[in-house]
Motif scaffolding. Structure first.
Motif, PDB file in Angstrom:
ATOM      1  N   ARG A  19     -12.177  -2.851 -10.181  1.00 40.40           N
ATOM      2  CA  ARG A  19     -11.107  -3.702  -9.677  1.00 40.40           C
ATOM      3  C   ARG A  19      -9.832  -2.893  -9.440  1.00 40.40           C
ATOM      4  NH1 ARG A  19     -13.156  -7.503 -13.455  1.00 40.40           N
ATOM      5  NH2 ARG A  19     -11.572  -6.881 -14.984  1.00 40.40           N
ATOM      6  N   THR A  20      -9.559  -1.985 -10.367  1.00 39.31           N
ATOM      7  CA  THR A  20      -8.379  -1.128 -10.215  1.00 39.31           C
ATOM      8  C   THR A  20      -8.485  -0.253  -8.977  1.00 39.31           C
ATOM      9  OG1 THR A  20      -8.037  -1.083 -12.612  1.00 39.31           O
ATOM     10  CG2 THR A  20      -6.977   0.651 -11.321  1.00 39.31           C
ATOM     11  N   ASN A  21      -9.690   0.292  -8.738  1.00 42.09           N
ATOM     12  CA  ASN A  21      -9.891   1.137  -7.558  1.00 42.09           C
ATOM     13  C   ASN A  21      -9.726   0.341  -6.265  1.00 42.09           C
ATOM     14  OD1 ASN A  21     -10.378   3.493  -8.999  1.00 42.09           O
ATOM     15  ND2 ASN A  21     -12.585   3.170  -9.097  1.00 42.09           N
ATOM     16  N   ASP A  22     -10.208  -0.913  -6.269  1.00 44.25           N
ATOM     17  CA  ASP A  22     -10.043  -1.768  -5.087  1.00 44.25           C
ATOM     18  C   ASP A  22      -8.567  -2.046  -4.820  1.00 44.25           C
ATOM     19  OD1 ASP A  22     -12.750  -1.880  -4.701  1.00 44.25           O
ATOM     20  OD2 ASP A  22     -13.028  -3.801  -5.726  1.00 44.25           O
ATOM     21  N   GLN A  23      -7.826  -2.364  -5.883  1.00 47.95           N
ATOM     22  CA  GLN A  23      -6.396  -2.622  -5.746  1.00 47.95           C
ATOM     23  C   GLN A  23      -5.657  -1.372  -5.282  1.00 47.95           C
ATOM     24  OE1 GLN A  23      -5.345  -4.037  -9.625  1.00 47.95           O
ATOM     25  NE2 GLN A  23      -6.090  -6.129  -9.265  1.00 47.95           N
ATOM     26  N   LEU A  24      -6.103  -0.227  -5.818  1.00 44.55           N
ATOM     27  CA  LEU A  24      -5.465   1.040  -5.438  1.00 44.55           C
ATOM     28  C   LEU A  24      -5.710   1.348  -3.957  1.00 44.55           C
ATOM     29  CD1 LEU A  24      -3.835   3.451  -6.486  1.00 44.55           C
ATOM     30  CD2 LEU A  24      -5.995   4.557  -7.104  1.00 44.55           C
ATOM     31  N   LYS A  26      -6.275  -0.833  -1.580  1.00 45.40           N
ATOM     32  CA  LYS A  26      -5.488  -1.772  -0.787  1.00 45.40           C
ATOM     33  C   LYS A  26      -4.020  -1.354  -0.743  1.00 45.40           C
ATOM     34  CE  LYS A  26      -4.315  -6.661  -0.305  1.00 45.40           C
ATOM     35  NZ  LYS A  26      -4.490  -8.036  -0.842  1.00 45.40           N
ATOM     36  N   THR A  27      -3.495  -0.921  -1.882  1.00 46.63           N
ATOM     37  CA  THR A  27      -2.095  -0.500  -1.941  1.00 46.63           C
ATOM     38  C   THR A  27      -1.859   0.745  -1.105  1.00 46.63           C
ATOM     39  OG1 THR A  27      -1.841  -1.443  -4.155  1.00 46.63           O
ATOM     40  CG2 THR A  27      -0.218   0.196  -3.482  1.00 46.63           C
ATOM     41  N   GLN A  28      -2.792   1.700  -1.181  1.00 50.10           N
ATOM     42  CA  GLN A  28      -2.666   2.917  -0.381  1.00 50.10           C
ATOM     43  C   GLN A  28      -2.731   2.592   1.118  1.00 50.10           C
ATOM     44  OE1 GLN A  28      -5.885   5.182  -2.151  1.00 50.10           O
ATOM     45  NE2 GLN A  28      -4.454   6.416  -3.371  1.00 50.10           N
ATOM     46  N   ASN A  29      -3.588   1.650   1.496  1.00 50.28           N
ATOM     47  CA  ASN A  29      -3.681   1.239   2.903  1.00 50.28           C
ATOM     48  C   ASN A  29      -2.397   0.553   3.349  1.00 50.28           C
ATOM     49  OD1 ASN A  29      -5.366   0.710   5.394  1.00 50.28           O
ATOM     50  ND2 ASN A  29      -4.894  -1.392   4.810  1.00 50.28           N
ATOM     51  N   THR A  30      -1.817  -0.254   2.460  1.00 48.81           N
ATOM     52  CA  THR A  30      -0.559  -0.940   2.776  1.00 48.81           C
ATOM     53  C   THR A  30       0.558   0.062   3.008  1.00 48.81           C
ATOM     54  OG1 THR A  30      -1.188  -2.889   1.487  1.00 48.81           O
ATOM     55  CG2 THR A  30       1.156  -2.573   1.919  1.00 48.81           C
ATOM     56  N   ILE A  31       0.614   1.090   2.157  1.00 48.43           N
ATOM     57  CA  ILE A  31       1.653   2.113   2.305  1.00 48.43           C
ATOM     58  C   ILE A  31       1.422   2.925   3.578  1.00 48.43           C
ATOM     59  CG2 ILE A  31       2.572   4.233   1.304  1.00 48.43           C
ATOM     60  CD1 ILE A  31       2.055   3.010  -1.453  1.00 48.43           C
ATOM     61  N   ALA A  32       0.155   3.225   3.876  1.00 51.61           N
ATOM     62  CA  ALA A  32      -0.165   4.035   5.058  1.00 51.61           C
ATOM     63  C   ALA A  32       0.179   3.301   6.356  1.00 51.61           C
ATOM     64  CB  ALA A  32      -1.640   4.420   5.049  1.00 51.61           C
ATOM     65  N   THR A  33      -0.091   1.991   6.404  1.00 52.58           N
ATOM     66  CA  THR A  33       0.154   1.215   7.624  1.00 52.58           C
ATOM     67  C   THR A  33       1.542   0.593   7.664  1.00 52.58           C
ATOM     68  OG1 THR A  33      -0.787  -0.806   6.656  1.00 52.58           O
ATOM     69  CG2 THR A  33      -2.293   0.667   7.832  1.00 52.58           C
ATOM     70  N   LYS A 261       3.970  -0.178  -7.432  1.00 50.70           N
ATOM     71  CA  LYS A 261       2.630  -0.694  -7.714  1.00 50.70           C
ATOM     72  C   LYS A 261       1.597   0.425  -7.682  1.00 50.70           C
ATOM     73  CE  LYS A 261      -0.568  -4.294  -6.133  1.00 50.70           C
ATOM     74  NZ  LYS A 261      -0.795  -5.352  -5.111  1.00 50.70           N
ATOM     75  N   LEU A 262       1.771   1.373  -6.747  1.00 56.41           N
ATOM     76  CA  LEU A 262       0.848   2.499  -6.632  1.00 56.41           C
ATOM     77  C   LEU A 262       0.864   3.345  -7.898  1.00 56.41           C
ATOM     78  CD1 LEU A 262      -1.060   4.284  -4.937  1.00 56.41           C
ATOM     79  CD2 LEU A 262       0.979   5.460  -4.069  1.00 56.41           C
ATOM     80  N   GLN A 263       2.051   3.635  -8.403  1.00 59.48           N
ATOM     81  CA  GLN A 263       2.140   4.439  -9.626  1.00 59.48           C
ATOM     82  C   GLN A 263       1.504   3.720 -10.810  1.00 59.48           C
ATOM     83  OE1 GLN A 263       6.096   5.950 -10.384  1.00 59.48           O
ATOM     84  NE2 GLN A 263       6.504   6.324  -8.213  1.00 59.48           N
ATOM     85  N   ALA A 264       1.727   2.409 -10.918  1.00 58.33           N
ATOM     86  CA  ALA A 264       1.136   1.646 -12.013  1.00 58.33           C
ATOM     87  C   ALA A 264      -0.384   1.641 -11.915  1.00 58.33           C
ATOM     88  CB  ALA A 264       1.672   0.216 -11.996  1.00 58.33           C
ATOM     89  N   LEU A 265      -0.918   1.503 -10.727  1.00 58.33           N
ATOM     90  CA  LEU A 265      -2.367   1.472 -10.541  1.00 58.33           C
ATOM     91  C   LEU A 265      -2.997   2.841 -10.812  1.00 58.33           C
ATOM     92  CD1 LEU A 265      -2.661  -0.770  -7.350  1.00 58.33           C
ATOM     93  CD2 LEU A 265      -3.442  -1.338  -9.660  1.00 58.33           C
ATOM     94  N   GLN A 266      -2.277   3.912 -10.467  1.00 56.02           N
ATOM     95  CA  GLN A 266      -2.791   5.253 -10.756  1.00 56.02           C
ATOM     96  C   GLN A 266      -2.912   5.474 -12.259  1.00 56.02           C
ATOM     97  OE1 GLN A 266       0.062   7.567  -8.546  1.00 56.02           O
ATOM     98  NE2 GLN A 266      -1.284   7.780  -6.769  1.00 56.02           N
ATOM     99  N   VAL A 267      -1.899   5.011 -13.009  1.00 51.99           N
ATOM    100  CA  VAL A 267      -1.967   5.099 -14.470  1.00 51.99           C
ATOM    101  C   VAL A 267      -3.100   4.225 -14.992  1.00 51.99           C
ATOM    102  CG1 VAL A 267      -0.750   4.587 -16.619  1.00 51.99           C
ATOM    103  CG2 VAL A 267       0.473   5.647 -14.712  1.00 51.99           C
ATOM    104  N   LYS A 268      -3.221   3.033 -14.452  1.00 47.18           N
ATOM    105  CA  LYS A 268      -4.279   2.121 -14.871  1.00 47.18           C
ATOM    106  C   LYS A 268      -5.655   2.704 -14.569  1.00 47.18           C
ATOM    107  CE  LYS A 268      -5.559  -2.766 -14.452  1.00 47.18           C
ATOM    108  NZ  LYS A 268      -5.240  -4.045 -13.772  1.00 47.18           N
ATOM    109  N   GLN A 269      -5.760   3.401 -13.428  1.00 46.28           N
ATOM    110  CA  GLN A 269      -7.028   4.039 -13.079  1.00 46.28           C
ATOM    111  C   GLN A 269      -7.389   5.119 -14.101  1.00 46.28           C
ATOM    112  OE1 GLN A 269      -7.092   6.795  -9.749  1.00 46.28           O
ATOM    113  NE2 GLN A 269      -8.876   5.723  -8.904  1.00 46.28           N
ATOM    114  N   GLN A 270      -6.422   5.922 -14.488  1.00 44.46           N
ATOM    115  CA  GLN A 270      -6.678   6.971 -15.475  1.00 44.46           C
ATOM    116  C   GLN A 270      -7.099   6.375 -16.819  1.00 44.46           C
ATOM    117  OE1 GLN A 270      -3.151   9.377 -15.595  1.00 44.46           O
ATOM    118  NE2 GLN A 270      -3.257   9.904 -13.425  1.00 44.46           N
TER     119      GLN A 270
END
Length: 291
Positions: A19-24, A26-33, A261-270
Motif C-alpha cells: 500500500r505504501t509503494n502504491d501511494q508513493l 501515485k505521489t511521485q506521478n503527481t509531482i512529475a505531472t 507527503k513524498l518524504q513521509a511515504l519514503q520513511v514509511k517505505q523504509q
C-alpha cells in the motif's frame, strides 16, 4: 503461535508495504505531472470537468482569432472610409469654389480637373480596401456597373459557434453615372460627376454634402462595432483566465503538500521494509526450539 507454514506478521507487513509503494508511486506521478487529477483513474468526475474546461479554453483561442480577423477587416473599412471622407471634404471645397459666378474658363477647368482626380481616387480607395479577401465597402467593380457582394465583419461569439457578432458592410464605390445612383446609396454621385459649369458644381455640392452626412453616419456605426469587438476580445481573454484558474483548482497538485507527503511515504517505505524483514525472520525462532 509459532508456525513455519503461516507467517501472518509477514503477510500484514507485506500488505502494508504494498500500500505504501502504491501511494508513493501515485505521489511521485503527481509531482512529475503537477496534476492531482491526471487521468480518469484519479477522479473520473473531476477529470471529465477539467477536460471539458480545457476544451473550452482551446475553443476560445479560435474565438479570439475570429474576433481579431473581424476587427482587422473592420479597421480596414474604417481607414478607407476616413480616407474617402477626407477626399469628399476636399471635393466639397473644389465644388464650392466652382459655384462662384464669374470664374474664368481656365479656373473652372482647373477646379474640374482637381475634382476629377479626387473623385477617381475614391474608386481606387474602395478597390484596395481589402483584408484577407474581404472588402466591406466594395459594392461595384471599378467600372461602377458590375455589382459585387459587400463583405461583413463577422466574429464568433462563443465556444459553441453561435451568437456571432456581425458588423455589416456598406458600399462606397461610385456608380458609373450619377443618374444610376439610387436614394438608398451612401455615395450620391457617380464617376461622371463634374464641376465644369456653375450649374454642375451646384449639383455636385449638394450631392457631396449628402454623401458626407451618409458616410459620417456609417463611420459612427462602424466605430461602435469596432468598440464592441474590442470589448468582446477583452471579455474572452478574461473568460479564458477564469477557466484556466478553475482547471487549476480542480486538477493542479499542491506541490508543497505533495513534497511533504513524498518524504513521509519514503520513511514509511523504509520502515515497512524493516518490518517485513523482521516478520520474515520470525520463522527462524522455530529452529531454536530444537537446539
Amino acid at each position: 503461535m509459532i508456525s513455519v507454514n503461516t507467517n501472518s506478521g509477514s503477510m500484514i507487513a507485506l500488505q502494508t508495504l504494498n500500500r505504501t509503494n502504491d501511494q508513493l508511486d501515485k505521489t511521485q506521478n503527481t509531482i512529475a505531472t503537477g496534476l492531482k487529477v491526471a487521468s480518469a483513474k484519479d477522479n473520473g468526475a473531476l477529470f471529465a470537468i477539467a477536460t471539458k474546461m480545457r476544451s473550452d479554453v482551446t475553443a476560445y483561442d479560435r474565438v479570439r482569432e475570429s474576433v481579431d480577423r473581424a476587427a482587422s477587416i473592420l479597421d480596414t473599412a474604417v481607414a478607407a472610409g476616413e480616407s474617402i471622407m477626407e477626399l469628399l471634404n476636399e471635393m466639397k471645397g473644389k465644388a464650392l469654389a466652382a459655384t462662384q459666378p464669374g470664374n474664368s474658363a481656365s479656373a473652372q477647368s482647373a477646379l474640374n480637373a482637381d475634382f476629377a482626380q479626387l473623385r477617381d481616387q475614391i474608386v481606387s480607395v474602395v478597390e484596395n480596401a481589402s483584408f484577407d479577401g474581404a472588402n466591406m465597402i466594395r459594392n461595384f467593380q471599378a467600372n461602377g456597373t458590375t455589382a459585387v457582394t459587400v463583405s461583413d465583419a463577422i466574429a464568433l461569439g462563443d465556444a459553441n459557434g453561435g451568437n456571432n457578432i456581425t458588423v455589416a458592410g456598406a458600399g462606397l464605390q461610385l456608380r458609373a453615372t450619377t443618374a444610376a445612383v439610387t436614394g438608398t446609396e451612401i455615395m450620391r454621385f457617380g464617376q461622371n460627376q463634374d464641376i465644369s459649369t456653375t450649374a454642375n458644381a451646384t449639383t455636385a455640392l449638394g450631392l457631396i454634402n449628402t454623401s458626407i452626412d451618409n458616410l459620417g453616419t456609417r463611420l459612427a456605426t462602424w466605430g461602435a462595432g469596432a468598440k464592441r469587438l474590442e470589448v468582446h476580445r477583452t471579455f474572452v481573454g478574461k473568460l479564458q483566465d477564469a477557466l484556466s484558474n478553475g482547471i487549476g483548482a480542480i486538477a493542479d497538485a499542491d506541490l508543497a503538500k505533495e513534497s511533504a507527503k513524498l518524504q513521509a511515504l519514503q520513511v514509511k517505505q523504509q520502515l515497512g521494509v524493516q518490518a517485513l524483514s523482521i516478520a520474515n525472520g520470525s520463522s527462524q525462532t522455530a529452529l531454536s526450539l530444537f537446539r
